[in-house]
Design an enzyme around this catalytic site. Sequence first.
Site, PDB file in Angstrom:
ATOM      1  N   ARG A 262     -24.257  40.887   5.416  1.00 48.16           N
ATOM      2  CA  ARG A 262     -22.848  40.173   5.487  1.00 48.16           C
ATOM      3  C   ARG A 262     -23.249  39.055   6.797  1.00 48.16           C
ATOM      4  O   ARG A 262     -22.950  39.685   7.964  1.00 48.16           O
ATOM      5  CB  ARG A 262     -21.778  41.103   5.789  1.00 48.16           C
ATOM      6  N   HIS A 266     -16.129  39.631   8.892  1.00 53.66           N
ATOM      7  CA  HIS A 266     -15.509  40.301   7.569  1.00 53.66           C
ATOM      8  C   HIS A 266     -14.707  39.380   6.933  1.00 53.66           C
ATOM      9  O   HIS A 266     -14.571  39.121   5.738  1.00 53.66           O
ATOM     10  CB  HIS A 266     -14.830  41.728   8.097  1.00 53.66           C
ATOM     11  N   TYR A 275     -18.926  43.793  17.979  1.00 59.68           N
ATOM     12  CA  TYR A 275     -19.449  45.183  17.553  1.00 59.68           C
ATOM     13  C   TYR A 275     -21.014  44.893  16.771  1.00 59.68           C
ATOM     14  O   TYR A 275     -21.354  46.020  16.477  1.00 59.68           O
ATOM     15  CB  TYR A 275     -18.568  45.727  16.345  1.00 59.68           C
TER      16      TYR A 275
END
Lengths: 390, 326
Positions: A262, A266, A275
Amino acid sequence: MPITIAYEAKIEHISILDAKGNFDEKLGGVGSKCIIPDADIVKLYAAMVSCRQLDDVAFRLQRSGRMGTYPQNMGQEATSLGAAYALRKDDWMVTCYRENCGLFWRGVPKEAILLHWMGDERGNAMPKPHWVTPIYVPLGTQMLHAAGLTLAAKYRGEDRIACTFFGDGASSEGDFHEACNFAASLHIPVVFVCQNNFWAISTPSKINSAGLTFAQRGLSYGMPCMQCDGNDIFATVYTMQRAIEHARKTGTPCFVEMVTYRLGDHTTADDAKRYRDQEEVDAWKARDPIIRLRNYMVARKLWDDGKEAALQEQVEHENAEAVVRAEGIAAPTRGDFFNSMYAETPQDLLIQRDTMHTHSLGQDPSQLPPEAQARAAQLSAEATAAAAQH
Amino acid sequence: MANLNLVQAINLALIQEMEKNHDIVLLGEDIGVNGGVFRVTEGLQKRFGGNRVFDTPLAESGIIGLSIGMAMGGLHPVPEIQFEGFLGPAYDQICSHAARMRTRTRGAFTVPMTIRIPVGGGIHAPELHSDSPEAIYAHTPGLKVVMPSSPYDAKGLLVSALRDPDPVLFFEPKRIYRAIREEVPEDEYTLPIGKARTVCEGTDLTIVSWGASVVQCMQAIEKMSDRDGCSIELIDLRTIYPFDMDAVAESVSKTGRCVVVHEAPLTCGFGSEIAARIMERCFLQLEAPVQRVAGFDTTMPYYKLELDYLPDAVRVSRAIHDCLAY
C-alpha cells in the site's frame, strides 16, 4: 508404530517479471506464446496508469472538500487488474474497496466509484451486466456473498465462478474463515484473492497472521493455495489463470495471495508517517507495478516517451470527465433514503417521509387541542413552502 | 382440511411453496438428513433433493452470509438458525447486509430471504435456547419480523414471507410447536405481513400480544371474564415489523385501555414502541396508562426458574386489573 505424515504442504511463489526487469520466459511465454499478447500489455498498462491518475484526482477532491474519505489504490493496480483480465466477463467480482483497477477494466464507470465516496448511494447502483457487487465497507463480510452468488449460479447449472478480494487484515475476520469453510465443504468454485499489502491501517501484517504466508490460511480448508508477486502483472495473470482453471474444472475453491504494498495512506483520513518508515515505502516504490511494466515495454520497443505523454494527457482528460459526470449528477431528492428500504415502502414509512419536514415524528395532529391544530397546520404549510424553495 | 400443529403447518407451507417456486432453497444446521432438531423440515431433503435442501457447516454468520449471496444471485433461500440464541453470530450479516443491500444499491441488488428461527421460552431448554430478540430486529430498518401464534397463521404468514422480495425473520414460538392443533386448510392461502388479528372482541380493554404469549393472554381473559365480567379485546400482532398500528389504535380508541404482553425483556421491548405510538394516536381516548407485562430486565434464567420469568395468566390478569382500576 512409526509416526506417519498425516499432512504436508508447500506453497509456491510465482514471479515472472521482477522489479529488476528480468522476465521468466518459461512461465511467461515468449512471442506468440506469451501469456499476455503485446496489444493487451499496452492496454493493461494504460489501465494501471489511468487508475493511478484517478487516485491522485480523488485525493485532491477529498482535500478540497469535494469528496469524503477515500482509500487510495496506489501501488496495488496489478492485483485486481490481473484478476479481471483473467476472469470471464460474467464471472462475479466481489471486492472490498481497493480494487478500482480491476473494476474499471470490467467496465464499472469511474463516476460510480467516485459517487460512492461522495456520499451518494447511486454510485452503488451497478448495472447488472457488470457482474460486480458494490464496494464493501464492513471488512471480511463479502466473501460469503461471493460463495452464495456462485452457489446460486451452480444451482442454475451455470459455470460462472466468483473471485473475491480482501486484505491481509480482513483475513483475520471470522467471516473470511467461514466463507473458506463453506466454499470448500459445499464445493463452491470461489477464487479467494488476498491482497497482502502489509498494512491494515497501522497494523502490520505480522499482527494479523503469525504464519509465513497468508496463502497458507486456505490450506486448512483443503483448498489449493498459491502466492504471487502482486506487483507483477504477468504473475498475477498467470496465477489467476491457474486458479480460475482449477475452480471451473473442479467446482471447488482455491486461494491466491498477491504480495503487494500500500504505497499511500489507508485513506485520506490516515497519516501513515505516524507508524511506518519512509525507507520501507521507498523500497516498495522501486517495485512499483507501473514503472516495472513501463520499463519492460520500453525495452521491448512497445513503448516510448511520446506514447507516454499522449497516454498521460488522455487519462487526465478521461478522469476529469468522470469527475464532471460524478459532480454533475442531480442532487438526490430529499427523503430519497426512504424509497428503497423495501420493494413496497410500508405505509408507516411513507407517512414519515411525507411529513419529515412538516410534522413532529409520529404525532397524530388530530390528537392536538383545536387551537394547537390550527397553529400546527400553519407551521406545516410554512415548512412545505420552505421545502419547495429548497 | 386437516388438524395440524405448528410444525406440520410450517412443513406443509414449505412443501407447497417449494413445489411452486424452484428458487426456494433450504439450508441450515441439521435441517437436511435429520429434518431439523424440531423436525420442521422433515422429509424435505428426500422430496426435493440435496441441491435444494442441504446441511451446512456449523457457523451462523456463514449460513446467513451464504444465503444473502444466494438471494443476491436470484434465489429465495430459507436458512434456519437453530435457536434464537444463536442469531448473535449472524447479527452483522443480517443488519449490515440483508437489511441494507436494497437501499445501499438503490435496488440493483436485493435480498429475498426468509430466515426461520425457533424462538421463546417454556420448553425446559438449555441456555440461549429460550430468548426473544424480536425487538432488536424490529429496530433494524430494512427487515421484516414475523411471529405467528398458531398453526393457521403460521402457514399463511410463511407463504407470504416466501413470496416477499425482502428479508424476513420468521420466528416460530417453540413453546407452541406441538401444543396447539387446529384446522389448517391444505388449499393455498396467504396472510398479509403487517396485519394483526383480533382474537376476540371486547369493549373494556385491549390486550396486544404475539407469539406464545397469546396463549397466556387467552387464559387470563377466560379467568377475568368468568370472575369480573369484563369484556376484553385481544389483538395478536402477528407481525412485529411492519406492524398493524391502525388495528391497535382503532381498538384502544374504542376501549381506552391497553395491556401489552411479551416474553422479551421489558426495557426497549417492542411493548415500549406500542405504548409510545398509543400515546401519539390515542392520548385523548386513554382512560389509563398503557400497562406492560414482559420478561424482566434480566438474562433469561435457566429452566428451573423460567416460569417465574415468563409472563403468565396471573401476571396478565394483574395488569388487566391495574389498568381497569383507573
